[in-house]
Design an enzyme around this catalytic site. Structure first.
Site, PDB file in Angstrom:
ATOM      1  N   ASP A  99       0.815  -1.229   0.000  1.00 55.82           N
ATOM      2  CA  ASP A  99       0.000   0.000   0.000  1.00 55.82           C
ATOM      3  C   ASP A  99       0.840   1.267   0.000  1.00 55.82           C
ATOM      4  O   ASP A  99       0.447   2.286   0.548  1.00 55.82           O
ATOM      5  CB  ASP A  99      -0.963   0.009   1.208  1.00 55.82           C
ATOM      6  CG  ASP A  99      -1.775  -1.256   1.254  1.00 55.82           C
ATOM      7  OD1 ASP A  99      -2.326  -1.626   0.210  1.00 55.82           O
ATOM      8  OD2 ASP A  99      -1.826  -1.909   2.317  1.00 55.82           O
ATOM      9  N   GLU A 100       1.999   1.200  -0.653  1.00 57.81           N
ATOM     10  CA  GLU A 100       2.870   2.373  -0.697  1.00 57.81           C
ATOM     11  C   GLU A 100       2.404   3.388  -1.736  1.00 57.81           C
ATOM     12  O   GLU A 100       2.917   4.507  -1.797  1.00 57.81           O
ATOM     13  CB  GLU A 100       4.318   1.966  -1.032  1.00 57.81           C
ATOM     14  CG  GLU A 100       4.970   1.037  -0.010  1.00 57.81           C
ATOM     15  CD  GLU A 100       4.713  -0.427  -0.328  1.00 57.81           C
ATOM     16  OE1 GLU A 100       3.898  -0.717  -1.227  1.00 57.81           O
ATOM     17  OE2 GLU A 100       5.337  -1.295   0.327  1.00 57.81           O
ATOM     18  N   LYS A 148       1.967   2.212  -5.153  1.00 65.06           N
ATOM     19  CA  LYS A 148       2.579   1.750  -6.410  1.00 65.06           C
ATOM     20  C   LYS A 148       1.695   2.046  -7.609  1.00 65.06           C
ATOM     21  O   LYS A 148       2.177   2.418  -8.662  1.00 65.06           O
ATOM     22  CB  LYS A 148       2.821   0.233  -6.367  1.00 65.06           C
ATOM     23  CG  LYS A 148       3.849  -0.191  -5.354  1.00 65.06           C
ATOM     24  CD  LYS A 148       3.918  -1.707  -5.265  1.00 65.06           C
ATOM     25  CE  LYS A 148       2.706  -2.344  -4.629  1.00 65.06           C
ATOM     26  NZ  LYS A 148       2.512  -2.073  -3.207  1.00 65.06           N
ATOM     27  N   GLY A 169      -4.300  -4.521  -3.953  1.00 63.12           N
ATOM     28  CA  GLY A 169      -5.319  -3.537  -4.301  1.00 63.12           C
ATOM     29  C   GLY A 169      -4.663  -2.206  -4.574  1.00 63.12           C
ATOM     30  O   GLY A 169      -3.893  -1.722  -3.761  1.00 63.12           O
ATOM     31  N   HIS A 170      -4.921  -1.659  -5.752  1.00 61.52           N
ATOM     32  CA  HIS A 170      -4.375  -0.349  -6.118  1.00 61.52           C
ATOM     33  C   HIS A 170      -5.543   0.620  -6.248  1.00 61.52           C
ATOM     34  O   HIS A 170      -6.540   0.278  -6.853  1.00 61.52           O
ATOM     35  CB  HIS A 170      -3.724  -0.405  -7.498  1.00 61.52           C
ATOM     36  CG  HIS A 170      -2.422  -1.128  -7.550  1.00 61.52           C
ATOM     37  ND1 HIS A 170      -1.679  -1.441  -6.446  1.00 61.52           N
ATOM     38  CD2 HIS A 170      -1.711  -1.562  -8.609  1.00 61.52           C
ATOM     39  CE1 HIS A 170      -0.571  -2.058  -6.838  1.00 61.52           C
ATOM     40  NE2 HIS A 170      -0.575  -2.154  -8.144  1.00 61.52           N
ATOM     41  N   GLN A 222       1.989  -5.720  -3.571  1.00 57.88           N
ATOM     42  CA  GLN A 222       2.420  -5.889  -2.179  1.00 57.88           C
ATOM     43  C   GLN A 222       3.768  -5.256  -1.876  1.00 57.88           C
ATOM     44  O   GLN A 222       4.395  -4.660  -2.721  1.00 57.88           O
ATOM     45  CB  GLN A 222       2.479  -7.359  -1.789  1.00 57.88           C
ATOM     46  CG  GLN A 222       1.107  -7.857  -1.626  1.00 57.88           C
ATOM     47  CD  GLN A 222       0.891  -9.129  -2.331  1.00 57.88           C
ATOM     48  OE1 GLN A 222       1.798  -9.717  -2.880  1.00 57.88           O
ATOM     49  NE2 GLN A 222      -0.304  -9.548  -2.322  1.00 57.88           N
ATOM     50  N   ASP A 240       2.321  14.743   1.617  1.00 63.94           N
ATOM     51  CA  ASP A 240       1.340  15.728   2.109  1.00 63.94           C
ATOM     52  C   ASP A 240       0.629  15.274   3.383  1.00 63.94           C
ATOM     53  O   ASP A 240       0.138  16.098   4.140  1.00 63.94           O
ATOM     54  CB  ASP A 240       0.285  16.003   1.017  1.00 63.94           C
ATOM     55  CG  ASP A 240      -0.453  14.735   0.612  1.00 63.94           C
ATOM     56  OD1 ASP A 240       0.204  13.797   0.117  1.00 63.94           O
ATOM     57  OD2 ASP A 240      -1.684  14.661   0.832  1.00 63.94           O
ATOM     58  N   VAL A 256       2.278  14.149  -3.693  1.00 57.88           N
ATOM     59  CA  VAL A 256       1.713  15.043  -2.669  1.00 57.88           C
ATOM     60  C   VAL A 256       0.188  15.087  -2.756  1.00 57.88           C
ATOM     61  O   VAL A 256      -0.444  16.049  -2.352  1.00 57.88           O
ATOM     62  CB  VAL A 256       2.304  16.473  -2.787  1.00 57.88           C
ATOM     63  CG1 VAL A 256       3.744  16.502  -2.314  1.00 57.88           C
ATOM     64  CG2 VAL A 256       2.222  17.006  -4.228  1.00 57.88           C
TER      65      VAL A 256
END
Ligand code: IMP
Ligand code: MG
Length: 434
Positions: A13-14, A16, A40-41, A223, A339, A420
């Protein structure tokens, strides 16, 4: 060898999806190479917000070829629903292809995922419950059903019959569950095979053709690297084989390591984790609540895309991140959600692990040592000015620049991209990645 791999550097969840969405502009092919619909994206563009679980984030560019590689675990029901949803919202999916070598998530995988978690009780992994672990376990045990099998009755019937006989023994004997019915499973999967047929292809050849023409190929990880079977916080990891690390990318699409030009690691400006397992910099105070619910009213809070679970929150862990930089061989970083830190009075970066009186500069292997880590923090001042409208590095508040530069120094890799905000243009390109 213009292949760029994008991987998550932390526990998933970075962001990507949004980075792939940005980088996809230059690529001819965008491909997923590992995991399944446990991923999940969330992608926001001019057509609105989309949540993708299997289809690569390049799908919003009609001229791009999007591939689901041999390394992905494909749940046909989920894939077909995702395709239908994209089509109904005007997104062309005619250039999407699925590898005939990809493994298929079967009904027993989802059932066993759930039963196994129940049986583990307090030691549950906290999986997404999508059957991904059991599917990859069967792949390794040579008991998998592949996309190619769905298209060939001659292969599908005997395969499903023998595998289901075995799995029903596991379901009833090991877990005390209800056995599954062969005819029901077979009819359903034969129908999925019919519907998927137009999308099935030899995806490796498509990638090799693009490389031969000198075109860019973007390989999209799912992931986070710290969920990797080998390098992650075992056994609280995901079971993808090949793994979602940069090294897994070549296996999951069918190219060699010398084809890869760059590996970009996507890192959140802080840390999150869903599911159980060690998380050295985890926070339980009001800062965690504040970061989790930042932008919640706009669907941007830290809640899982796949399961809706609240994510655990912590400070940026430079020890874990540096470890991830090394085992992925990262050449550039993308720092997301800067942000979200706007307005915090002070920020902390974890620069070492204190364990049993000694200081570690990398992640220990044992679960108990991971749980005994006391993070060593460096404190930096925060900034008040909002960063959501900033488009160049020099326009960031000075303290935000200091924070980014410090992360860069601690990790030893340049930050080439900063996001951001969720919109496509809410990004700062520090150095062009392609
Ligand atoms: P599984 O992949 O469903 O077996 O879950 C194993 C672990 O990986 C759990 O901790 C999940 O929460 C985590 N996980 C799997 N996929 C994702 C993802 O896309 N984002 C974040 N965590 C994930
Ligand atoms: Mg996700």
């Amino acid at each position: 060898m213009p292949v760029v791999v994008v991987v998550g550097g932390q526990w998933g969840d970075e962001g990507k999806g949004r980075i792939v969405d940005l980088l996809a502009r230059k690529a001819r092919v965008v491909a997923r190479y590992s995991a399944g619909n446990n991923a999940g994206h969330t992608i926001v563009n001019e057509r609105g917000e989309f949540k993708l679980h299997l289809v690569p984030a390049g799908i919003f560019y009609p001229e791009k070829t999007c591939l689901i590689g041999n390394g992905v675990a494909v749940d046909p029901e989920v894939l077909l629903a995702e395709i239908a949803q994209l089509e109904s919202r005007g997104i062309d999916t005619s250039k999407l292809a699925v590898s005939d070598r990809a493994h298929v998530v079967m009904p027993w995988h989802r059932l066993i995922d759930r039963l196994d978690e129940e049986q583990r009780g307090d030691e549950a992994i906290g999986t997404t419950g999508r059957g991904i672990g059991p599917c990859f376990a069967d792949k390794v045990a040579r008991r998998g059903v592949r996309v190619a099998d769905l298209l060939e009755n001659e292969d599908l019937i005997p395969r499903m019959r023998s595998v289901l006989t075995y799995q029903n023994r596991v379901i009833t004997g090991v877990y005390g569950g209800e056995p599954l019915d062969f005819d029901e499973c077979y009819e359903q999967y034969r129908e999925y095979g019919r519907q998927l047929r137009p999308f099935v292809a030899d995806t490796q050849t498509i990638v090799v053709d693009a490389l031969r023409d000198g075109d860019y190929v973007l390989l999209e990880g799912a992931q986070g690297s710290l969920l990797d079977l080998d390098h992650g916080t075992y056994e609280y990891v995901t079971s993808s084989v090949p793994s979602s690390t940069a090294g897994g990318a070549t296996l999951g699409i069918g190219i060699g390591p010398t084809d890869v030009q760059r590996a970009v690691g996507v890192f959140k400006s802080y840390c999150t984790r869903v599911g159980n397992g060690a998380f050295p910099t985890e926070l339980f105070d009001e800062t965690a609540a504040r970061l989790r619910d930042h932008g919640k009213d706009f669907g941007r809070g830290e809640y899982g895309t796949t399961t809706g679970r609240p994510r655990r929150i912590g400070w940026f862990d430079a020890v874990a991140a540096r470890y991830s930089v090394r085992f992925n061989g990262l050449s550039a970083l993308a720092l997301t959600r800067l942000d979200v830190l706007d307005g915090l009075p002070a920020l902390k970066l974890c620069t070492g692990y204190s364990v049993d009186g000694g200081v570690l500069q990398t992640m220990p292997a044992s679960t108990s040592a991971l749980n005994r880590i006391k993070p060593i923090y460096e404190e930096l001042p925060g900034w008040d000015e909002p960063t959501t409208g900033v488009r160049t590095f020099d326009d960031l508040p000075t303290q935000a620049q200091v924070y980014v530069r410090r992360v860069e120094t601690l990790l030893g890799v340049p930050v080439d991209l900063i996001s951001v905000g969720p919109e496509r243009e809410q990004a700062i390109i520090v150095n062009p990645i392609f």
